[in-house]
Write an enzyme that holds these catalytic residues in place. Structure first.
Site, mmCIF file in Angstrom:
data_model
loop_
_atom_site.group_PDB
_atom_site.id
_atom_site.type_symbol
_atom_site.label_atom_id
_atom_site.label_comp_id
_atom_site.label_asym_id
_atom_site.label_seq_id
_atom_site.Cartn_x
_atom_site.Cartn_y
_atom_site.Cartn_z
ATOM 1 N N HIS A 68 -1.214 -3.467 0.484
ATOM 2 C CA HIS A 68 -1.031 -4.899 0.738
ATOM 3 C C HIS A 68 0.282 -5.139 1.487
ATOM 4 O O HIS A 68 0.312 -5.851 2.497
ATOM 5 C CB HIS A 68 -1.036 -5.641 -0.605
ATOM 6 C CG HIS A 68 -0.656 -7.069 -0.512
ATOM 7 N ND1 HIS A 68 -1.572 -8.065 -0.265
ATOM 8 C CD2 HIS A 68 0.547 -7.688 -0.631
ATOM 9 C CE1 HIS A 68 -0.949 -9.231 -0.246
ATOM 10 N NE2 HIS A 68 0.336 -9.030 -0.465
ATOM 11 N N GLU A 69 1.355 -4.553 1.003
ATOM 12 C CA GLU A 69 2.657 -4.743 1.649
ATOM 13 C C GLU A 69 2.700 -4.095 3.030
ATOM 14 O O GLU A 69 3.334 -4.621 3.946
ATOM 15 C CB GLU A 69 3.789 -4.222 0.762
ATOM 16 C CG GLU A 69 3.994 -5.026 -0.493
ATOM 17 C CD GLU A 69 4.214 -6.510 -0.228
ATOM 18 O OE1 GLU A 69 4.874 -6.862 0.774
ATOM 19 O OE2 GLU A 69 3.716 -7.321 -1.017
ATOM 20 N N HIS A 72 1.247 -6.437 5.636
ATOM 21 C CA HIS A 72 2.235 -7.426 6.085
ATOM 22 C C HIS A 72 3.219 -6.791 7.067
ATOM 23 O O HIS A 72 3.517 -7.340 8.126
ATOM 24 C CB HIS A 72 3.045 -7.979 4.908
ATOM 25 C CG HIS A 72 2.298 -8.876 3.995
ATOM 26 N ND1 HIS A 72 1.668 -10.034 4.410
ATOM 27 C CD2 HIS A 72 2.101 -8.803 2.653
ATOM 28 C CE1 HIS A 72 1.117 -10.623 3.364
ATOM 29 N NE2 HIS A 72 1.353 -9.884 2.279
#
Length: 114
Positions: A68-69, A72
């Site tokens: 997820h990170e 980004h």
């Protein structure tokens, strides 16, 4: 360990660090799965099976937060922003981007990709 945590590795030019608080999360997830959920849901298995499943679940949770990170971070970097590191801590993770984008569209893309 420094103030920002333990450096685990570098992937795609981005340092990945882990705060000591993440160890609490890891232990709670592993314990909750191996000591609570699985023995009630699937009774009669050896303790080692429950423990292994709890640790694997905690590792998969770690990988999902990291993915997820990274999503980004990679979109931010593709948009010209400098990403210093990803830090995993008690409440999840954070991509540490050293500058803000110049327009709302880029901010939206970086936010929504996660």
């Amino acid at each position: 360990m420094n103030r920002r945590g333990f450096r685990l590795f570098r992937l795609a030019g981005i340092d990945v660090t882990i705060d000591a608080s993440w160890l609490i999360v890891f232990a709670l997830v592993a314990w909750g799965i191996s000591g609570g959920y699985l023995p009630r849901r699937y009774p009669g298995q050896p303790s080692a099976v429950y423990l292994a499943a709890g640790v694997v679940t905690a590792l998969l949770f770690f990988v999902s937060v990291l993915a997820h990170e990274f999503s980004h971070s990679l979109v931010a970097r593709a948009s010209g922003m400098k990403v210093e590191r990803i830090t995993l801590f008690l409440f999840g993770g954070v991509s540490q981007i050293s500058e803000e984008s110049g327009d709302p569209g880029t901010e939206f893309r970086v936010a929504v990709v996660g």
